[in-house]
Design a protein around this motif. Structure first.
Motif, short mmCIF file in Angstrom:
data_model
loop_
_atom_site.label_atom_id
_atom_site.label_comp_id
_atom_site.label_asym_id
_atom_site.label_seq_id
_atom_site.Cartn_x
_atom_site.Cartn_y
_atom_site.Cartn_z
N ILE A 149 8.96 0.80 11.88
CA ILE A 149 9.20 1.66 10.71
C ILE A 149 7.92 1.85 9.91
O ILE A 149 7.57 2.97 9.53
N ALA A 150 7.19 0.76 9.68
CA ALA A 150 5.94 0.86 8.92
C ALA A 150 4.91 1.69 9.66
O ALA A 150 4.20 2.51 9.06
N ASN A 151 4.81 1.50 10.97
CA ASN A 151 3.82 2.21 11.76
C ASN A 151 4.11 3.72 11.77
O ASN A 151 3.20 4.54 11.56
N CYS A 152 5.35 4.10 12.02
CA CYS A 152 5.70 5.52 12.06
C CYS A 152 5.52 6.17 10.70
O CYS A 152 5.03 7.31 10.59
N THR A 153 5.88 5.45 9.63
CA THR A 153 5.69 5.97 8.28
C THR A 153 4.21 6.19 7.99
O THR A 153 3.81 7.21 7.40
N ALA A 154 3.37 5.24 8.44
CA ALA A 154 1.92 5.36 8.23
C ALA A 154 1.33 6.52 9.03
O ALA A 154 0.52 7.29 8.52
N GLU A 155 1.74 6.65 10.29
CA GLU A 155 1.20 7.72 11.13
C GLU A 155 1.57 9.09 10.55
O GLU A 155 0.75 10.02 10.56
N LEU A 156 2.78 9.22 10.07
CA LEU A 156 3.20 10.50 9.45
C LEU A 156 2.37 10.77 8.20
O LEU A 156 1.96 11.91 7.95
N ALA A 157 2.12 9.75 7.41
CA ALA A 157 1.31 9.92 6.20
C ALA A 157 -0.12 10.30 6.54
O ALA A 157 -0.72 11.16 5.88
N LEU A 158 -0.67 9.70 7.59
CA LEU A 158 -2.04 10.03 7.99
C LEU A 158 -2.15 11.45 8.50
O LEU A 158 -3.23 12.06 8.46
N GLN A 159 -1.04 12.01 8.99
CA GLN A 159 -1.01 13.41 9.41
C GLN A 159 -0.60 14.33 8.26
O GLN A 159 -0.37 15.51 8.46
N ALA A 165 1.94 6.67 -0.35
CA ALA A 165 2.25 5.48 -1.16
C ALA A 165 3.36 4.65 -0.51
O ALA A 165 3.31 3.41 -0.52
N ASP A 166 4.35 5.32 0.06
CA ASP A 166 5.44 4.61 0.73
C ASP A 166 4.92 3.88 1.96
O ASP A 166 5.30 2.73 2.23
N ALA A 167 4.02 4.54 2.70
CA ALA A 167 3.45 3.90 3.89
C ALA A 167 2.63 2.68 3.52
O ALA A 167 2.72 1.63 4.17
N VAL A 168 1.83 2.78 2.46
CA VAL A 168 1.04 1.64 2.00
C VAL A 168 1.95 0.48 1.60
O VAL A 168 1.71 -0.68 1.96
N ALA A 169 3.00 0.79 0.85
CA ALA A 169 3.93 -0.26 0.40
C ALA A 169 4.58 -0.97 1.58
O ALA A 169 4.72 -2.21 1.59
N LEU A 175 2.59 -7.08 6.10
CA LEU A 175 1.51 -8.06 6.25
C LEU A 175 1.81 -9.34 5.48
O LEU A 175 1.53 -10.45 5.95
N LYS A 176 2.38 -9.21 4.29
CA LYS A 176 2.71 -10.38 3.48
C LYS A 176 3.80 -11.22 4.14
O LYS A 176 3.74 -12.46 4.14
N ALA A 177 4.80 -10.54 4.73
CA ALA A 177 5.93 -11.25 5.32
C ALA A 177 5.64 -11.76 6.73
O ALA A 177 6.31 -12.68 7.20
N ASN A 178 4.65 -11.18 7.40
CA ASN A 178 4.41 -11.51 8.81
C ASN A 178 2.92 -11.77 9.08
O ASN A 178 2.29 -11.06 9.87
N PRO A 179 2.36 -12.79 8.47
CA PRO A 179 0.91 -13.03 8.60
C PRO A 179 0.47 -13.46 9.99
O PRO A 179 -0.73 -13.43 10.30
N GLN A 180 1.42 -13.85 10.85
CA GLN A 180 1.05 -14.25 12.22
C GLN A 180 1.61 -13.28 13.27
O GLN A 180 1.65 -13.61 14.45
N SER A 181 1.99 -12.11 12.87
CA SER A 181 2.50 -11.12 13.83
C SER A 181 1.36 -10.60 14.72
O SER A 181 0.22 -10.47 14.28
N TYR A 182 1.70 -10.28 15.95
CA TYR A 182 0.70 -9.65 16.83
C TYR A 182 0.39 -8.23 16.38
O TYR A 182 -0.54 -7.60 16.88
N HIS A 183 1.16 -7.70 15.43
CA HIS A 183 0.88 -6.39 14.84
C HIS A 183 -0.04 -6.51 13.62
O HIS A 183 -0.35 -5.48 13.00
#
Length: 383
Positions: A149-159, A165-169, A175-183
């Motif tokens: 969800i975050a990735n798709c929201t960000a890609e749409l915002a970059l286009q 602001a929603d993508a940044v949030a 990142l705060k909730a998943n500091p050890q994610s492979y993402h």
């Protein structure tokens, strides 16, 4: 200058194969959502509500397109480990194309496919629907859905087709909730690009400094490219620092296709610096090399190379050659949506300057129809 005949069949180096823009499939594309819904329903019937691979997780490796099945036993920022009966395989985080969890909704494959093909709006809709329909998902599946969800929201915002602001949030929360994610590191890159789009330079720089801490060369390259782009975007006549950042990436060892692509991106940045310095011949030499060496499947890099090539020709008052560069994106690399919108913007402006007013009107209509919320439409209307 030799006169150029403008057609949609513009030439490319013979070593590269072209994809023609669909014509007869227009009706099919119009009903794409209907087809996708039917495909999803059929997939669920064939596989059952939950897809499993002998009760195992399956990791697809980006560089080889091969899969490794077993139990995902460890996830860190830098790698994913898959344990089977006979061995444990550690896969670098940047080489994980996708993880198919042992018990996941079948529709998740549809969402991933849309995301992989750049259909971010459709993928986002699917991810949100899946997230809302699952009771008590595993921690790993929950994390992957949140990133999707975050990735798709960000890609749409970059286009410029979504809310920055929603993508940044969403990314900051991920990142705060998943500091050890492979993402984790990919999220930092997206965040840096979003902050740069806002011209929030300090925040963008902070993201790339954190990204530079990765042990993976591809992410180190990405951080350095981000640094160079920030320096270049802030303006000023002195481009020495930006050039140094891009040249540092070009000088790094590149052993994987993704690392080589990063070097192509750095060369595009270096060419932009040379255009700023009005060294057009040097810039075009670099851009021609990128066009020649980039695989046709790497549409984003190749499309951006033609965009830079077109801008270089424009700066040198070579408008006919600039049109040809932008036409490559419009007719051959149109699936790279960001560069495609930018190419249409410049074609709208350039066609009248080379005596093709009607084609300029057609380019404007295509831009406004296909990219109504794009920054390029807004920029066109502001001029």
């Amino acid at each position: 200058m030799t006169d150029i005949s403008f057609t949609t069949g513009t030439s490319r180096p013979a070593s590269q194969k072209h994809r023609e823009q669909p014509g007869a499939l227009t009706a099919f594309a119009t009903n794409g959502r209907v087809f996708r819904a039917g495909l999803c329903a059929m997939f669920v019937v064939l596989t059952g509500q939950l897809s499993t691979v002998n009760g195992a997780d399956t990791v697809t490796i980006k560089s080889t397109n091969k899969t490794v099945s077993g139990d995902v036993s460890e996830i860190t920022r830098d790698s994913v480990s898959v344990k089977s009966l006979s061995r444990t395989v550690k896969i670098p985080a940047n080489d994980v194309a996708a993880i198919k969890w042992s018990k996941e909704p079948a529709k998740l494959n549809i969402a991933r496919g849309d995301e992989r093909r750049g259909r971010f709006a459709e993928a986002l809709e699917d991810y949100e629907e899946i997230q809302g329909s699952i009771d008590s998902p595993s921690a790993e599946l929950k994390t992957d859905l949140e990133f999707g969800i975050a990735n798709c929201t960000a890609e749409l915002a970059l286009q410029s087709e979504g809310d920055n602001a929603d993508a940044v949030a969403k990314l900051e929360a991920f990142l705060k909730a998943n500091p050890q994610s492979y993402h984790y590191y990919k999220s930092l890159d997206l965040l840096g690009r979003l902050y740069a789009q806002q011209q929030a330079w300090d925040n963008a720089e902070r993201s790339y400094k954190e990204l530079a801490k990765s042990s993976l060369p591809e992410y180190q390259m990405t951080a350095k490219i981000g640094e160079g782009r920030i320096l270049l975007s802030q303006g000023g006549e002195d481009t020495a620092a930006a050039k140094a950042a891009f040249e540092a990436v070009i000088q790094m060892d590149a052993s994987s296709p993704s690392e080589k692509n990063k070097q192509f991106e750095a060369k595009l940045g270096l060419a932009s610096c040379l255009v700023r310095e009005k060294k057009y011949a040097e810039a075009l030499e670099i851009l021609d090399q990128v066009v020649s060496d980039t695989n046709i499947t790497d549409e984003e890099v190749l499309a951006n190379a033609y965009i830079q090539q077109g801008k270089c020709h424009m700066a040198a008052d070579e408008n006919k050659l600039a049109v040809l560069s932008f036409l490559h994106v419009d007719t051959l690399l149109f699936q790279a949506r960001g560069p495609h919108a930018e190419a249409l913007y410049y074609l709208t402006r350039l066609w009248p300057q080379v005596g093709k007013t009607k084609r300029g009107e057609d380019a404007r209509m295509k831009l406004e129809t296909n990219f109504p919320d794009s920054q390029w439409v807004k920029q066109l209307n502001d001029n």
